[in-house]
Design an enzyme around this catalytic site. Structure first.
Site, mmCIF file in Angstrom:
data_model
loop_
_atom_site.group_PDB
_atom_site.id
_atom_site.type_symbol
_atom_site.label_atom_id
_atom_site.label_comp_id
_atom_site.label_asym_id
_atom_site.label_seq_id
_atom_site.Cartn_x
_atom_site.Cartn_y
_atom_site.Cartn_z
ATOM 1 N N ASP A 49 0.827 -1.255 0.407
ATOM 2 C CA ASP A 49 0.167 -0.220 0.102
ATOM 3 C C ASP A 49 0.566 1.316 0.189
ATOM 4 O O ASP A 49 2.191 1.509 0.480
ATOM 5 C CB ASP A 49 -1.226 0.021 1.072
ATOM 6 C CG ASP A 49 -1.084 -0.944 1.266
ATOM 7 O OD1 ASP A 49 -2.244 -1.239 0.658
ATOM 8 O OD2 ASP A 49 -1.754 -1.558 2.392
ATOM 9 N N TYR A 77 5.637 -9.017 8.771
ATOM 10 C CA TYR A 77 5.556 -7.514 9.033
ATOM 11 C C TYR A 77 5.380 -7.066 10.501
ATOM 12 O O TYR A 77 5.839 -7.463 10.933
ATOM 13 C CB TYR A 77 4.279 -7.392 8.512
ATOM 14 C CG TYR A 77 3.345 -7.332 7.251
ATOM 15 C CD1 TYR A 77 3.673 -6.459 6.149
ATOM 16 C CD2 TYR A 77 3.664 -8.976 6.719
ATOM 17 C CE1 TYR A 77 3.121 -6.603 4.832
ATOM 18 C CE2 TYR A 77 2.631 -9.075 5.146
ATOM 19 C CZ TYR A 77 2.804 -7.989 3.952
ATOM 20 O OH TYR A 77 2.332 -7.936 2.937
ATOM 21 N N ASP A 91 -6.955 1.404 7.379
ATOM 22 C CA ASP A 91 -5.946 2.443 8.072
ATOM 23 C C ASP A 91 -6.149 3.908 8.120
ATOM 24 O O ASP A 91 -6.704 4.017 7.889
ATOM 25 C CB ASP A 91 -4.463 1.933 6.748
ATOM 26 C CG ASP A 91 -4.730 2.483 5.195
ATOM 27 O OD1 ASP A 91 -5.627 3.426 4.906
ATOM 28 O OD2 ASP A 91 -4.072 2.280 4.529
ATOM 29 N N ARG A 193 -4.239 -5.289 7.640
ATOM 30 C CA ARG A 193 -5.072 -4.350 7.690
ATOM 31 C C ARG A 193 -6.566 -4.723 8.273
ATOM 32 O O ARG A 193 -7.141 -4.856 9.594
ATOM 33 C CB ARG A 193 -5.507 -3.480 6.520
ATOM 34 C CG ARG A 193 -4.758 -2.407 5.761
ATOM 35 C CD ARG A 193 -5.030 -1.689 4.702
ATOM 36 N NE ARG A 193 -4.441 -1.983 3.893
ATOM 37 C CZ ARG A 193 -5.690 -2.266 1.951
ATOM 38 N NH1 ARG A 193 -6.017 -0.592 3.056
ATOM 39 N NH2 ARG A 193 -5.411 -2.818 1.171
#
Length: 309
Positions: A49, A77, A91, A193
């Site tokens: 993203d 992550y 987000d 997310r």
């Protein structure tokens, strides 16, 4: 042979590991790398993203075709989840849909927060975020959302190999919001997310991501990545095609003559290997990715076709 650089396509084929900054899209990064690497044949494996930072695996020249076979790797992550508000993008860049009452946030304990994240581990069914790149009737979900359509994607199975809560900070930004820093090791196709959204829903306060950084993709690690600024100064591959194929797949050693056969599109005799393997000659050249089916070990990707310099 490229007349401008004096190098062959195979010399310029491979993988570039890039440390993406926050802001540009993955498509923006590809456009920049096309200019830096001096070729249109550039493509990435796994979108990040715009808000996200970290490892973007990019294929150059024949490396783009190679990456099409490297799509099911696990990923790692580091992220920050904000509890106390839900957004339409899950987000910080999205419109706020709801905010929690201060009393509801004040009632949360670390134990409840840890338990909500614990429930996300293992083999789970996850509903992808609506602003994903998943296609619906030929259009990406995020495009439909921008057009004002309501998008609810079906759940699908993903695996969270590990999820560690690193830190919990209460009362951030002079509000009652709670920031939770996490590290995640997950299967391809997992949306971090969505974890933020689902934990927020489970706790009844809403949740979204404020930070996301990808630190590994399969055998590739962020420690090997370079920034755009570094690549501008020294444009070069992180791994050539031979190195990338050997790192990503188990090796089947083949003779030089068998390597020639594979380069011509011929098949080899099976030797009992399961799954896709990199066929490598004694000279260290990775000729093709091969897979055994029945009485044949056939190529699924030829890295070095006959006649290509």
């Amino acid at each position: 042979m490229n007349q401008r650089t004096g190098t062959s396509i195979l010399d310029r084929s491979g993988v570039v590991l890039v440390d993406k900054p926050s802001g540009p899209t993955s498509h923006d990064m590809v456009a920049k790398l096309r200019r830096i690497m001096g070729t249109r044949r550039v493509g990435h494996s796994g979108t990040l993203d715009p808000m996200a930072t970290g490892l973007l695996v990019v294929g150059v020249e024949r490396g783009t075709k190679f990456l099409a076979h490297v799509v099911a790797h696990d990923k790692r992550y580091e992220a920050t989840v904000r509890l106390g508000a839900a957004t339409h993008t899950d987000d910080a860049e999205g419109e706020v849909l709801s905010t929690a009452a201060p009393a509801d946030l004040e009632a949360l304990t670390e134990e409840r927060i840890h338990a909500a994240f614990d429930a996300q581990r293992g083999d789970i069914m996850q509903r992808p975020t609506s602003v994903s790149s998943i296609k619906i009737d030929g259009k990406r979900a995020h495009e439909l959302v921008r057009e004002g359509q309501e998008v609810v994607l079906p759940e699908r199975p993903v695996t969270i190999f590990s999820l560690e809560v690193l830190d919990v900070v209460f009362g951030v930004d002079a509000t009652s919001c709670i920031d939770v820093r996490i590290s995640v090791h997950c299967s391809s196709g997992t949306y971090i997310r969505a974890i933020a959204r689902d934990v927020g829903e489970a706790l009844g306060v809403g949740g979204h991501l404020t930070q996301l950084r990808r630190t590994s993709v399969g055998p590739f690690d962020i420690s090997e990545a370079r920034t755009l600024e570094q690549l501008e100064k020294a444009p070069q591959l992180s791994l050539n095609l031979d190195e990338a194929m050997v790192r990503c797949f188990d090796v089947r050693e083949v003779s030089e003559s068998e390597g020639v056969d594979l380069s011509l599109g011929k098949w080899l005799q099976p030797v009992g290997h399961k799954g896709v393997h990199a066929a490598v000659t004694p000279s260290g050249r990775a000729i093709a990715l091969v897979e055994e089916k029945g009485k044949r070990a056939a190529s699924v990707f030829v890295a070095r076709p006959a006649g290509m310099d």
